[in-house]
Write a protein that holds these residues in place. Structure first.
Motif, PDB file in Angstrom:
ATOM      1  N   VAL A 215       0.503  -0.634   0.002  1.00 33.66           N
ATOM      2  CA  VAL A 215       0.109  -0.277  -0.067  1.00 33.66           C
ATOM      3  C   VAL A 215       1.273   1.149   0.412  1.00 33.66           C
ATOM      4  O   VAL A 215       0.851   2.224  -0.775  1.00 33.66           O
ATOM      5  N   ALA A 216       1.799   1.057   0.750  1.00 30.24           N
ATOM      6  CA  ALA A 216       2.628   2.439   1.091  1.00 30.24           C
ATOM      7  C   ALA A 216       4.105   1.653   0.627  1.00 30.24           C
ATOM      8  O   ALA A 216       5.029   0.240   1.670  1.00 30.24           O
ATOM      9  N   TYR A 217       4.646   2.333  -0.221  1.00 28.30           N
ATOM     10  CA  TYR A 217       6.074   1.692  -0.987  1.00 28.30           C
ATOM     11  C   TYR A 217       6.632   2.766  -1.349  1.00 28.30           C
ATOM     12  O   TYR A 217       6.887   3.914  -2.002  1.00 28.30           O
ATOM     13  N   PRO A 218       8.559   2.227  -1.641  1.00 34.22           N
ATOM     14  CA  PRO A 218       9.282   3.925  -2.467  1.00 34.22           C
ATOM     15  C   PRO A 218       8.256   4.329  -3.503  1.00 34.22           C
ATOM     16  O   PRO A 218       8.420   3.759  -4.563  1.00 34.22           O
ATOM     17  N   GLY A 219       8.371   5.093  -3.883  1.00 30.62           N
ATOM     18  CA  GLY A 219       7.244   5.864  -5.202  1.00 30.62           C
ATOM     19  C   GLY A 219       5.614   6.195  -5.209  1.00 30.62           C
ATOM     20  O   GLY A 219       5.141   6.473  -6.631  1.00 30.62           O
ATOM     21  N   SER A 220       5.595   5.039  -3.767  1.00 29.54           N
ATOM     22  CA  SER A 220       3.815   5.063  -4.493  1.00 29.54           C
ATOM     23  C   SER A 220       3.416   6.898  -4.981  1.00 29.54           C
ATOM     24  O   SER A 220       2.076   6.830  -4.975  1.00 29.54           O
ATOM     25  N   ALA A 221       3.492   7.369  -4.055  1.00 32.44           N
ATOM     26  CA  ALA A 221       2.943   8.493  -4.304  1.00 32.44           C
ATOM     27  C   ALA A 221       2.864   9.096  -5.159  1.00 32.44           C
ATOM     28  O   ALA A 221       2.328   9.746  -6.096  1.00 32.44           O
ATOM     29  N   ALA A 222       3.397   8.995  -6.460  1.00 33.41           N
ATOM     30  CA  ALA A 222       4.133   9.065  -7.242  1.00 33.41           C
ATOM     31  C   ALA A 222       3.459   8.371  -8.700  1.00 33.41           C
ATOM     32  O   ALA A 222       3.554   8.971 -10.155  1.00 33.41           O
ATOM     33  N   LEU A 223       2.728   7.562  -8.192  1.00 30.36           N
ATOM     34  CA  LEU A 223       1.912   7.081  -8.985  1.00 30.36           C
ATOM     35  C   LEU A 223       0.494   7.644  -9.609  1.00 30.36           C
ATOM     36  O   LEU A 223      -0.214   6.827  -8.658  1.00 30.36           O
ATOM     37  N   THR A 224       0.406   8.080  -9.815  1.00 27.24           N
ATOM     38  CA  THR A 224      -0.614   9.119 -10.483  1.00 27.24           C
ATOM     39  C   THR A 224      -1.431   9.599 -11.830  1.00 27.24           C
ATOM     40  O   THR A 224       0.461   9.387 -12.745  1.00 27.24           O
ATOM     41  N   GLY A 225      -2.328   9.499 -11.931  1.00 21.89           N
ATOM     42  CA  GLY A 225      -2.941   9.599 -13.925  1.00 21.89           C
ATOM     43  C   GLY A 225      -2.346   8.725 -14.221  1.00 21.89           C
ATOM     44  O   GLY A 225      -2.536   7.734 -14.337  1.00 21.89           O
ATOM     45  N   THR A 226      -2.260   9.193 -15.672  1.00 21.02           N
ATOM     46  CA  THR A 226      -1.336   7.978 -16.585  1.00 21.02           C
ATOM     47  C   THR A 226      -0.217   7.803 -16.835  1.00 21.02           C
ATOM     48  O   THR A 226       0.814   9.329 -17.265  1.00 21.02           O
ATOM     49  N   LEU A 227       0.147   6.885 -16.607  1.00 23.73           N
ATOM     50  CA  LEU A 227       2.315   6.442 -17.277  1.00 23.73           C
ATOM     51  C   LEU A 227       2.707   5.525 -17.733  1.00 23.73           C
ATOM     52  O   LEU A 227       1.712   4.895 -18.355  1.00 23.73           O
ATOM     53  N   THR A 228       3.518   5.402 -18.908  1.00 22.58           N
ATOM     54  CA  THR A 228       4.165   4.430 -19.351  1.00 22.58           C
ATOM     55  C   THR A 228       5.083   2.971 -17.690  1.00 22.58           C
ATOM     56  O   THR A 228       5.496   3.583 -16.878  1.00 22.58           O
ATOM     57  N   ILE A 229       4.447   2.481 -18.230  1.00 23.01           N
ATOM     58  CA  ILE A 229       5.073   1.649 -17.826  1.00 23.01           C
ATOM     59  C   ILE A 229       6.482   1.410 -17.897  1.00 23.01           C
ATOM     60  O   ILE A 229       6.725   1.499 -16.249  1.00 23.01           O
ATOM     61  N   ALA A 230       7.589   2.161 -18.076  1.00 19.96           N
ATOM     62  CA  ALA A 230       8.830   2.722 -17.689  1.00 19.96           C
ATOM     63  C   ALA A 230       9.020   3.129 -16.921  1.00 19.96           C
ATOM     64  O   ALA A 230       9.374   3.505 -15.837  1.00 19.96           O
ATOM     65  N   GLU A 231       7.598   4.556 -16.880  1.00 22.48           N
ATOM     66  CA  GLU A 231       7.735   5.602 -16.183  1.00 22.48           C
ATOM     67  C   GLU A 231       7.218   5.079 -14.693  1.00 22.48           C
ATOM     68  O   GLU A 231       7.896   5.211 -13.492  1.00 22.48           O
ATOM     69  N   LEU A 232       6.743   3.777 -14.365  1.00 27.43           N
ATOM     70  CA  LEU A 232       6.188   2.963 -13.383  1.00 27.43           C
ATOM     71  C   LEU A 232       7.072   2.436 -12.989  1.00 27.43           C
ATOM     72  O   LEU A 232       7.648   3.002 -11.063  1.00 27.43           O
ATOM     73  N   LEU A 233       8.239   1.954 -13.073  1.00 30.14           N
ATOM     74  CA  LEU A 233       8.931   1.102 -12.536  1.00 30.14           C
ATOM     75  C   LEU A 233      10.572   1.827 -11.979  1.00 30.14           C
ATOM     76  O   LEU A 233      10.547   2.021 -11.598  1.00 30.14           O
ATOM     77  N   GLY A 234      10.255   3.228 -13.378  1.00 25.37           N
ATOM     78  CA  GLY A 234      11.135   3.830 -12.920  1.00 25.37           C
ATOM     79  C   GLY A 234      11.285   4.891 -11.726  1.00 25.37           C
ATOM     80  O   GLY A 234      11.822   5.344 -10.787  1.00 25.37           O
ATOM     81  N   ARG A 235       9.811   5.618 -11.102  1.00 25.78           N
ATOM     82  CA  ARG A 235       9.723   6.319 -10.332  1.00 25.78           C
ATOM     83  C   ARG A 235       8.883   4.976  -8.991  1.00 25.78           C
ATOM     84  O   ARG A 235       8.873   5.601  -8.197  1.00 25.78           O
ATOM     85  N   SER A 236       9.018   4.114  -9.179  1.00 23.48           N
ATOM     86  CA  SER A 236       9.017   3.182  -7.347  1.00 23.48           C
ATOM     87  C   SER A 236       9.725   1.833  -7.296  1.00 23.48           C
ATOM     88  O   SER A 236      10.181   1.650  -8.501  1.00 23.48           O
ATOM     89  N   ALA A 237       8.840   1.274  -6.301  1.00 18.05           N
ATOM     90  CA  ALA A 237       9.729   0.250  -6.066  1.00 18.05           C
ATOM     91  C   ALA A 237       9.635  -1.208  -6.349  1.00 18.05           C
ATOM     92  O   ALA A 237       9.759  -2.057  -6.783  1.00 18.05           O
ATOM     93  N   ILE A 238       8.491  -1.267  -7.298  1.00 19.76           N
ATOM     94  CA  ILE A 238       7.982  -2.311  -8.203  1.00 19.76           C
ATOM     95  C   ILE A 238       8.555  -2.402  -9.813  1.00 19.76           C
ATOM     96  O   ILE A 238       9.327  -1.982  -9.979  1.00 19.76           O
ATOM     97  N   ASP A 239       9.136  -3.914  -9.207  1.00 18.21           N
ATOM     98  CA  ASP A 239       9.711  -4.518 -10.139  1.00 18.21           C
ATOM     99  C   ASP A 239       9.449  -5.158 -11.546  1.00 18.21           C
ATOM    100  O   ASP A 239      10.299  -5.131 -12.578  1.00 18.21           O
ATOM    101  N   ARG A 240       7.836  -5.511 -11.482  1.00 19.77           N
ATOM    102  CA  ARG A 240       7.625  -5.451 -12.735  1.00 19.77           C
ATOM    103  C   ARG A 240       6.331  -5.253 -12.835  1.00 19.77           C
ATOM    104  O   ARG A 240       5.467  -5.459 -12.147  1.00 19.77           O
TER     105      ARG A 240
END
Length: 171
Positions: A88-113
């Motif tokens: 629910v809370a993880y590094p970069g989670s607050a920056a995951l708003t609106g529409t992002l590319t998959i590359a942006e999502l992975l680059g902005r957060s702790a999500i690995d894949r």
């Protein structure tokens, strides 16, 4: 999931949305740093419920959080309840708003894949993801994975919807 400095809070909640709300509230009250992970865990025993876990970057932060949570009357135990939490809370989670590319999502957060339901291959890095401001990846074998699904307009959306319709809502 890195269990190094982790604790579990059992607030005796059965509702996932209420658990999300409490987790975010506690993280804010404790002023937990960006490097922490806050997850929900489904406890399936004789008393089904949702537990919360916090994984912190240092032992002093863990000790401070444990004392504060215990002081608020929460039941706190050391470690994680399992290895498959829902972040629910993880590094970069607050920056995951609106529409992002998959590359942006992975680059902005702790999500690995990112995986797409029904697809054998991962999505192209340029694929757009409409976050709906609700991105809840799960831990799978030590990797933070977001499950997504195709949506209208050629975009992806996270599999988990922000406001699910309760079962039997129209009965």
């Amino acid at each position: 999931m890195t269990p190094g400095y982790a604790l579990t809070v059992d607030p005796d909640l059965r509702d996932l949305r209420a658990a999300d709300h409490l987790l975010l509230k506690l993280a804010a009250e404790l002023a937990l740093p960006e490097g922490m992970f806050g997850c929900t865990h489904l406890v399936r025993d004789d008393r089904p419920r949702v537990a919360l876990s916090f994984t912190l970057p240092s032992e002093p932060l863990l000790r401070t959080a444990r004392e504060a949570l215990t002081g608020q009357g929460h039941e706190v135990t050391a470690g994680l309840p399992d290895a498959v939490g829902r972040a629910v809370a993880y590094p970069g989670s607050a920056a995951l708003t609106g529409t992002l590319t998959i590359a942006e999502l992975l680059g902005r957060s702790a999500i690995d894949r990112v995986t797409v339901l029904g697809a054998a291959e991962p999505p192209d890095p340029g694929t757009r993801l409409l976050t709906r401001d609700h991105v809840r990846p799960h831990w799978q074998s030590g990797t933070l994975v977001l499950s997504a699904m195709p949506a209208v307009g050629g975009v992806l959306v996270p599999f988990e919807v922000p406001d699910p319709t309760p079962c039997c809502a129209d009965h």
